[in-house]
Design a protein around this motif. Structure first.
Motif, PDB file in Angstrom:
ATOM      1  N   GLU A  59       3.997   7.924   4.739  1.00  0.00           N
ATOM      2  CA  GLU A  59       4.862   7.338   5.768  1.00  0.00           C
ATOM      3  C   GLU A  59       4.182   7.358   7.127  1.00  0.00           C
ATOM      4  OE1 GLU A  59       8.846   8.807   6.056  1.00  0.00           O
ATOM      5  OE2 GLU A  59       9.283   7.555   7.806  1.00  0.00           O
ATOM      6  N   VAL A  61       4.591   6.098  11.354  1.00  0.00           N
ATOM      7  CA  VAL A  61       5.489   5.648  12.412  1.00  0.00           C
ATOM      8  C   VAL A  61       4.614   5.055  13.504  1.00  0.00           C
ATOM      9  CG1 VAL A  61       7.236   6.309  14.089  1.00  0.00           C
ATOM     10  CG2 VAL A  61       7.147   7.474  11.880  1.00  0.00           C
ATOM     11  N   CYS A  62       4.634   3.740  13.616  1.00  0.00           N
ATOM     12  CA  CYS A  62       3.753   3.055  14.562  1.00  0.00           C
ATOM     13  C   CYS A  62       4.580   2.495  15.711  1.00  0.00           C
ATOM     14  CB  CYS A  62       3.019   1.917  13.858  1.00  0.00           C
ATOM     15  SG  CYS A  62       2.073   2.472  12.432  1.00  0.00           S
ATOM     16  N   THR A 161       7.073  -4.490  10.495  1.00  0.00           N
ATOM     17  CA  THR A 161       6.398  -3.194  10.621  1.00  0.00           C
ATOM     18  C   THR A 161       5.020  -3.233   9.968  1.00  0.00           C
ATOM     19  OG1 THR A 161       7.214  -2.254   8.547  1.00  0.00           O
ATOM     20  CG2 THR A 161       8.639  -2.008  10.482  1.00  0.00           C
ATOM     21  N   GLN A 186       6.565   2.221   6.111  1.00  0.00           N
ATOM     22  CA  GLN A 186       7.094   2.408   7.449  1.00  0.00           C
ATOM     23  C   GLN A 186       8.544   1.948   7.475  1.00  0.00           C
ATOM     24  OE1 GLN A 186       5.816   1.905  12.093  1.00  0.00           O
ATOM     25  NE2 GLN A 186       4.741   0.677  10.609  1.00  0.00           N
TER      26      GLN A 186
END
Length: 570
Positions: A59, A61-62, A161, A186
């Motif tokens: 996973e 997170v951007c 995403t 994501q």
RNA sequence: GCGGCUGUAGUCUAGCGGUUAGGACUGAAGCUUCCCAAGCUUUAAGCCCGGGUUCGAAUCCCGGCAGCCGCACCA
């Protein structure tokens, strides 16, 4: 049922409501209320469990904002920046830059005002009906912003995403110990400035996605768990045909589904859909027909759900080939490749151009290095037999005589090869899924509304009531409520109004069961547990309540009835 | 973005140029009530926003916003 009925319930009971309502609202934006937020959280948690916990994807997170080059590479910038004019007569839309073709040097590079002026001057009319045209409009579906002050860089809110994962391929590959397949997921927001948001949660301007990008060797698109599920059956509507039930292995063998990996993630999607309570009779996989598929996609299937709006796309599962990674490789210059070791190192002999630096140095002095680099990049066949080669460097033209280089055979030892990975992308629209879950759970009988949500996703797992709010019943019920909550099980305590009204409130928000403390509880320590869908009750010891409700909440049982199986009815 | 229809408490709705915008459900407080939206009392909450016409506008007109339907758009 009407979508308005459900949206009305959602507003009344705190699932969701239009955002910024006190300022007149804003189309395409919704707030999730307490119950909606919880339902959404539960859906996402289950997805995370399947994709991250079970399948082992990473996973990320951007950021929501990305600089322009990212979308230049991905193609979003050009794809979203087209200028359109509409015909005032027939209403047809046309690409303004196409109409201006030949009238101006570079129609894509000028402003819409400029383009409008040119179309006006040249009296360009609708190619279909010769009607007058509107002024050009730019349809840019990305929200633009400025990063930093002053001479700020242009930035955009991400329209999906996915790009955050493509640009991080090297990190993902490395973190996955340089083995394929490897994948990332994501969950988060994405933004599209839709021209006309409609249909409640179906088309939003700010929405939520759960996406996975799984990277494969181009010739080995399968998945370790495929064999374990290949006999399972999916409802498939291939290439415009009607729905037929087909096993994964039959679908792959008949090339209905292009490869095992795509089939596997379709199966995972199907399982997810059933787990969260979508009605198997009202979902299907529809294959994109050739003309609607993005040009780079090899195969694409949508999971669709039947709703009041018709069949709505909830999930898209595509084999995107190497398109995305290749695009970022080319634009960024980063080495976004995977490496596969040969079983035996291979010796590869090939022809290369070898510059003779001693000759070149005397002729070209300081330009030698740049010229030699250009030479090395050229194909041997392009220079073979010629007396000289013209090369441009830094805007200057040079003539390089053949004495400056030779074509030689070079043998290189290769222990493996680099390649651009292929990507399979399951892309889930959270808001649409949540809406379909609500609709499939909704039923009304004699004006009595029940939401038959799965325990897994229900905002409250149990209602806890004293039959009477006195004689100590309320204290016992409060203790039970406390013990559920302290065990991490969302429960709702209610002592106001008649018992029937309290049951009704819970039925309407999809709570799978209700625990009621009555006078018999005071004598023998048992309470009643009521099944939302059948209205039946069983008695069980108050000590068993937490574990029983936990089973319902974990979705180990498909319905409250299952969890209550084997228990004696009152 | 275009065309049609629509906008009154949290929800559903009455209103049709003229008292203090009425009701039902829901919510809250209390009474009552030994298992399925019961009853009683009290109470909170509304004309989408802005202009215009008029002595007077929820009502008529214009604009905006939002919703529904259709068209277009939907990498």
């Amino acid at each position: 049922m009407e979508s308005q009925e459900l949206l009305s319930l959602c507003r009344r009971r705190g699932f969701l409501w239009p955002a910024y309502d006190i300022y007149g609202g804003l189309a395409g934006f919704y707030d999730y209320g307490p119950l909606g937020a919880s339902l959404k959280h539960n859906i996402e948690a289950h997805w995370r469990r399947l994709y991250v916990f079970d399948e082992g994807l990473q996973e990320l997170v951007c950021p929501l904002i990305a600089p322009e080059p990212v979308f230049k590479a991905s193609g979003h910038l050009d794809a979203f920046a087209d200028m359109y004019v509409e015909c005032k007569g027939c209403g047809e839309s046309h690409r303004a830059d196409h109409l201006a073709e030949g009238l101006v040097d570079n129609p894509e590079a000028i402003s819409e005002e400029e383009l409008g002026r040119i179309l006006d001057e040249k009296a360009v009319k609708c190619p279909l009906c010769k009607g007058d045209l509107t002024a050009p409009r730019r349809f840019n579906l990305m929200f633009k912003t400025a990063i930093g002050a002053g001479s700020a860089k242009p930035g955009y809110m991400r329209p999906e995403t996915a790009q955050g994962m493509f640009v991080n391929f090297s990190q993902i590959y490395r973190h996955g110990r340089e083995k394929l397949p490897v994948g990332a997921v994501q969950l988060g927001r994405a933004f599209r400035n839709e021209i006309s948001p409609r249909q409640g949660l179906v088309r939003l301007r700010e929405f939520h996605q759960m996406e996975a990008e799984i990277f494969f060797h181009p010739e080995r698109k399968t998945w370790p768990r495929y064999d374990g599920v290949k006999s399972h059956v999916l409802p498939l509507a291939p290439n415009g045909a009607a729905v037929t039930d087909m096993s994964l292995e039959d679908a792959v063998a008949s090339k209905t589904i292009i490869n095992e990996a795509l089939a596997y993630f379709m199966w995972l999607t199907y399982r997810f859909a059933l787990d969260i309570g979508l009605n198997p009779k009202r979902i299907r996989f529809r294959q994109h027909e050739r003309n609607e598929m993005a040009h780079y996609a090899a195969d694409c299937w949508d999971l669709e759900a039947e709703t009041a709006y018709g069949w709505v796309e909830l999930v898209g599962i595509a084999d995107r080939g190497c398109y995305d990674v290749q695009a970022h490789l080319r634009h960024s210059g980063a080495d976004l490749t995977a490496f596969e070791r040969f079983e035996q190192p291979r010796e590869i002999t090939r022809e290369v151009i070898s510059p003779r630096f001693d000759v070149m140095g005397k002729l070209f002095k300081g330009d030698t290095k740049a010229l030699a680099e250009k030479l090395i990049e050229m194909a041997p066949d392009a220079v073979r037999g010629k007396d000289e080669v013209a090369i441009e460097v830094n805007g200057d033209s040079f003539t390089v005589p053949s004495s400056c280089y030779e074509i030689i055979d070079r043998t290189e030892k290769a222990s493996g090869e680099k390649f651009v990975p292929h990507v399979i992308e399951p892309s889930y629209g959270v808001d649409r899924i949540l809406y379909a879950v609500l609709e499939h759970a909704y039923s009304m009988k004699d004006e009595y509304v029940t939401l038959s949500l799965e325990g897994l996703v229900a905002p409250f797992k149990a209602g806890v009531f004293p039959l009477m709010s006195r004689d100590g019943l309320d204290e016992v019920a409060q203790e039970l409520h406390e013990s559920l909550m302290s065990n991490g099980i969302a429960a709702h305590y209610d002592e106001s109004g008649s018992i029937g009204r309290r049951y009704a409130r819970m039925d309407e928000v999809g709570t799978p069961c209700c625990v009621t403390v009555d006078y018999r509880t005071m004598e023998d320590g048992t309470v009643t547990l009521r099944n939302r869908d059948t209205k039946e009750q069983v008695r069980l010891s108050r000590n068993e309540v937490v574990e029983t409700v936990r089973k319902i909440a974990e979705g180990t049982h498909r319905s409250p009835s299952d969890a209550l199986d084997g228990m004696k009815v009152v």
